[in-house]
Write an enzyme that holds these catalytic residues in place. Structure first.
Site, PDB file in Angstrom:
ATOM      1  N   TYR A  92       0.827  -1.207   0.000  1.00 56.85           N
ATOM      2  CA  TYR A  92       0.000   0.000   0.000  1.00 56.85           C
ATOM      3  C   TYR A  92       0.866   1.264   0.000  1.00 56.85           C
ATOM      4  O   TYR A  92       0.422   2.314   0.434  1.00 56.85           O
ATOM      5  CB  TYR A  92      -0.946   0.012   1.197  1.00 56.85           C
ATOM      6  CG  TYR A  92      -2.059  -1.011   1.107  1.00 56.85           C
ATOM      7  CD1 TYR A  92      -2.949  -1.013   0.046  1.00 56.85           C
ATOM      8  CD2 TYR A  92      -2.234  -1.963   2.106  1.00 56.85           C
ATOM      9  CE1 TYR A  92      -3.975  -1.934  -0.039  1.00 56.85           C
ATOM     10  CE2 TYR A  92      -3.268  -2.897   2.033  1.00 56.85           C
ATOM     11  CZ  TYR A  92      -4.134  -2.875   0.955  1.00 56.85           C
ATOM     12  OH  TYR A  92      -5.148  -3.779   0.889  1.00 56.85           O
ATOM     13  N   ASP A 151      -0.906  -9.432   9.916  1.00 52.98           N
ATOM     14  CA  ASP A 151       0.098 -10.464   9.651  1.00 52.98           C
ATOM     15  C   ASP A 151       1.522 -10.027  10.006  1.00 52.98           C
ATOM     16  O   ASP A 151       2.188 -10.715  10.771  1.00 52.98           O
ATOM     17  CB  ASP A 151       0.012 -10.951   8.204  1.00 52.98           C
ATOM     18  CG  ASP A 151      -1.105 -11.972   8.027  1.00 52.98           C
ATOM     19  OD1 ASP A 151      -1.058 -13.016   8.694  1.00 52.98           O
ATOM     20  OD2 ASP A 151      -2.030 -11.721   7.249  1.00 52.98           O
ATOM     21  N   HIS A 405       4.325  -6.944  -4.208  1.00 55.11           N
ATOM     22  CA  HIS A 405       2.967  -6.925  -4.752  1.00 55.11           C
ATOM     23  C   HIS A 405       2.304  -5.636  -4.317  1.00 55.11           C
ATOM     24  O   HIS A 405       2.726  -5.009  -3.348  1.00 55.11           O
ATOM     25  CB  HIS A 405       2.164  -8.120  -4.221  1.00 55.11           C
ATOM     26  CG  HIS A 405       2.275  -8.246  -2.731  1.00 55.11           C
ATOM     27  ND1 HIS A 405       3.110  -9.156  -2.119  1.00 55.11           N
ATOM     28  CD2 HIS A 405       1.719  -7.519  -1.742  1.00 55.11           C
ATOM     29  CE1 HIS A 405       3.059  -8.990  -0.813  1.00 55.11           C
ATOM     30  NE2 HIS A 405       2.222  -8.001  -0.553  1.00 55.11           N
ATOM     31  N   TYR A 488     -10.742  -0.131  -0.574  1.00 54.88           N
ATOM     32  CA  TYR A 488     -10.797   0.509   0.757  1.00 54.88           C
ATOM     33  C   TYR A 488      -9.482   1.196   1.085  1.00 54.88           C
ATOM     34  O   TYR A 488      -9.411   1.988   2.017  1.00 54.88           O
ATOM     35  CB  TYR A 488     -11.148  -0.531   1.818  1.00 54.88           C
ATOM     36  CG  TYR A 488      -9.974  -1.270   2.455  1.00 54.88           C
ATOM     37  CD1 TYR A 488      -9.262  -2.226   1.756  1.00 54.88           C
ATOM     38  CD2 TYR A 488      -9.584  -0.994   3.766  1.00 54.88           C
ATOM     39  CE1 TYR A 488      -8.199  -2.892   2.350  1.00 54.88           C
ATOM     40  CE2 TYR A 488      -8.516  -1.663   4.359  1.00 54.88           C
ATOM     41  CZ  TYR A 488      -7.821  -2.609   3.639  1.00 54.88           C
ATOM     42  OH  TYR A 488      -6.765  -3.266   4.217  1.00 54.88           O
ATOM     43  N   ARG A 489      -8.440   0.904   0.292  1.00 58.08           N
ATOM     44  CA  ARG A 489      -7.096   1.352   0.648  1.00 58.08           C
ATOM     45  C   ARG A 489      -6.230   1.058  -0.565  1.00 58.08           C
ATOM     46  O   ARG A 489      -6.436   0.053  -1.249  1.00 58.08           O
ATOM     47  CB  ARG A 489      -6.656   0.518   1.837  1.00 58.08           C
ATOM     48  CG  ARG A 489      -5.275   0.703   2.390  1.00 58.08           C
ATOM     49  CD  ARG A 489      -5.121  -0.287   3.533  1.00 58.08           C
ATOM     50  NE  ARG A 489      -3.869  -0.226   4.223  1.00 58.08           N
ATOM     51  CZ  ARG A 489      -3.488  -1.101   5.167  1.00 58.08           C
ATOM     52  NH1 ARG A 489      -4.291  -2.098   5.505  1.00 58.08           N
ATOM     53  NH2 ARG A 489      -2.348  -0.986   5.775  1.00 58.08           N
TER      54      ARG A 489
HETATM   55  C1  EUG Z   1      -4.034  -8.515   3.956  1.00 51.80           C
HETATM   56  C2  EUG Z   1      -5.128  -8.007   4.605  1.00 51.80           C
HETATM   57  C3  EUG Z   1      -5.607  -6.785   4.254  1.00 51.80           C
HETATM   58  C4  EUG Z   1      -5.021  -6.070   3.253  1.00 51.80           C
HETATM   59  C5  EUG Z   1      -3.917  -6.559   2.614  1.00 51.80           C
HETATM   60  C6  EUG Z   1      -3.425  -7.780   2.979  1.00 51.80           C
HETATM   61  C7  EUG Z   1      -3.561  -9.828   4.316  1.00 51.80           C
HETATM   62  C8  EUG Z   1      -2.772 -10.569   3.522  1.00 51.80           C
HETATM   63  C9  EUG Z   1      -7.962  -6.452   4.489  1.00 51.80           C
HETATM   64  O1  EUG Z   1      -6.669  -6.206   4.873  1.00 51.80           O
HETATM   65  O2  EUG Z   1      -5.569  -4.885   2.905  1.00 51.80           O
HETATM   66  C10 EUG Z   1      -2.409 -11.940   3.847  1.00 51.80           C
END
Ligand code: EUG
Length: 543
Positions: A92, A151, A405, A488-489
């Protein structure tokens, strides 16, 4: 290579740097190329390309007062700032700014855990407090609370909440912004403000009651560019006694509709309080819904069918091989007798779906033994770690991993119909965009009221591929929005594109945000362009 902020002379920039140095000390202002390079987004979709967003320098304050001094200097010399907490946010945007030439305000030194209350179940933290830090503090002090961690455990408790991030325990805690309570903010003019009951001198309940009186302004500082948050309260989960889990599977494609309906009922009533995980039972990965099975030759052929799998054929395969079509794993946290009863009740409701099957999953008493902890998905038990990075690692099965990614993460309705339609549409959209992904990608349930797909679009650092993927990503955002599914982001590179989709009534939302932006940040120094909110001094670049 140093990029100057737009419209700022070398002379003014140097004067600002000197003031930053006198505010925080020379050691904490970073201007050399190798130092500033550390603030590049390691997962940039435009690495080394003209579109990559680069900082000009970074400054690391140690206190709210130092943040104020930095903001005051920025106003004098019109220096765009870009605050980060621990600056992870991989997928992000990492720690790189929206506007090239911005000075990163790196808040990692402000890592004090100001308070943890295990009777009222909250913490008050500074921006640099990582999940690892808060977890360790709670363990060392033997406090009777859990944290909710995403995570990667190295992220900031505050930063994650401010980017609307999420975790893995019960619904009211895994929505991190929902779980925040009270902020201290350095506004764009350098003033300090406290939100909620923090606005009342001597208030005894800053971390207990969110709204205060009048408008609730906290939301402006999440994904916003109106100030720098320097303290935040976060609600914590009282350490539960026990856990149980179980999986329900259904046999037919369309059974997903009732399965989701029933899980919604159980979750929104608080019967199933952990994070549910829906899975495609014929897939290799299985997702969070349960263990996957490598497809045999027949199934692989069905899944790989030109033009997409045929649902009736898959159903026949599932029936002939005694395999389910979809699964949902449910999790329960609480007193031992209560979680057992909750799972029993859930099973009795779900049994109403013809052909459904329920399987008991692991149950635990807390605290987990070290052996148990080594086996479980640790984040589901509030234990921060870094194991998620194994998904992208080089292995025998993944000999040529990507260089990272960006997350394509559209929100879709929490219905079976919502999944079935979006799987089909987005799969086709991915192919059209040249970024193919799984036909049966399952959305996640981080947010209890909506589904969200979390689809990693690879970064390759191959100039042509990354350019093609940037175009493809923008196309995906558009196609999704045309169907009512929105991000959302997102990373700074795509924030204008996402904000473009929030266009009701000729972009009334963005116009409101930009009107406020001029009012509270007339010099446009605070994170220009964040979430697609620009200003007169820093208008949106016309592509
Ligand atoms: C994850 C969870 C998220 C996100 C990007 C990655 C988890 C990855 C909904 O939140 O925006 C395993």
């Amino acid at each position: 290579m140093a990029v100057l902020p737009p419209g700022v002379s070398q002379r003014d920039f140097s004067a600002a740097i000197a003031q930053f140095q006198s505010a925080v000390g020379k050691d904490w202002v970073f201007t050399s190329d190798p130092d500033v390079a550390l603030y590049r987004d390691a997962y940039s979709p435009a690495w080394g390309q003209a579109e990559e967003r680069l900082a000009s320098a970074a400054v690391a304050p140690d206190s709210t007062e130092q943040v104020q001094q930095i903001v005051r200097t920025a106003n004098i010399y019109k220096i765009p700032l870009f605050p980060i907490s621990t600056g992870k946010n991989l997928g992000y945007g990492g720690s790189a700014p929206n506007l090239s030439g911005s000075v990163v305000v790196d808040l990692k030194r402000m890592n004090r855990i100001l308070e943890v209350d295990d009777v009222r179940h909250y913490a008050l933290v500074e921006p640099g407090v990582a999940y690892f830090d808060l977890y360790r503090h709670i363990q060392e002090k033997k406090l009777n609370v859990w944290i909710d961690t995403p995570d990667p455990g190295w992220g900031s408790v505050m930063g994650n909440a401010l980017d609307h991030g999420v975790g893995y325990t019960t619904s009211q805690f895994r929505n991190h912004f929902d779980a925040h309570c009270g902020m201290e903010v350095v506004l764009a003019n350098g003033e300090v403000m406290r939100t909620g009951l923090g606005a009342v001198p001597g208030s005894k309940t800053w971390q207990d009651y969110k709204y205060g009186f009048g408008p609730t302004v906290d939301g402006l500082f999440a994904q916003g560019n109106y100030g720098i948050v320097t303290k935040m309260g976060i609600w914590l989960m009282p350490a539960p006694e026990a856990y149980t889990s179980g999986t329900v599977s259904v046999a037919k494609h369309d059974d997903l509709i009732r399965l989701v309906e029933m899980v919604n009922y159980l979750e929104n009533l608080g019967i199933s309080n952990g994070m549910p995980g829906f899975g495609f039972a014929l897939g290799a990965g299985g997702g969070r819904g349960g263990p996957g099975v490598q497809p045999d030759a027949q199934l692989a052929a069905l899944l790989g069918r030109e033009g997409g799998p045929d649902i009736a054929e898959l159903e026949r395969y599932a029936a002939a091989n005694n395999r389910a079509f979809w699964t949902c794993r449910l999790q329960f946290y609480g007193p031992k007798t209560v979680v057992a009863a909750q799972w029993e009740y859930a099973k009795s409701r779900l049994a109403a779906i013809p052909g459904s099957r329920a399987t008991d999953g692991p149950s635990y008493d807390f605290p987990l033994t070290p052996e148990q902890l080594a086996r479980v998905q640790q984040v589901a038990f509030g234990v921060p770690n870094m194991s998620i990075f194994s998904i992208g690692a080089r292995t025998e099965r993944n000999p040529t991993p990507s260089s990272g990614h960006v997350w394509f993460s559209p929100i879709i309705p929490r219905t079976g119909e919502g999944i079935l339609e979006s799987q089909k549409v987005l799969w086709q959209a991915g192919r059209d965009a040249g970024i193919p992904f799984n036909r049966f990608a399952m959305p996640a349930t981080y947010y209890s009221r909506a589904f969200i797909y979390i689809i990693g679009i690879p970064i390759t650092r191959n100039v042509e591929t990354d350019r093609k993927n940037r175009d493809g990503f923008r196309q995906l955002i558009k196609v999704a929005a045309e169907h009512g599914w929105v991000e959302y982001r997102t990373a700074p590179l795509y924030q204008d594109n996402v904000m473009d989709t929030y266009s009701f009534n000729n972009h009334a939302l963005r116009r409101f945000c930009e009107t406020m932006k001029e009012a509270v940040d007339p010099n446009g120094i605070m994170a220009p362009g964040r979430s697609g909110i620009w200003s007169k001094r820093h208008p949106r670049a016309r592509a």
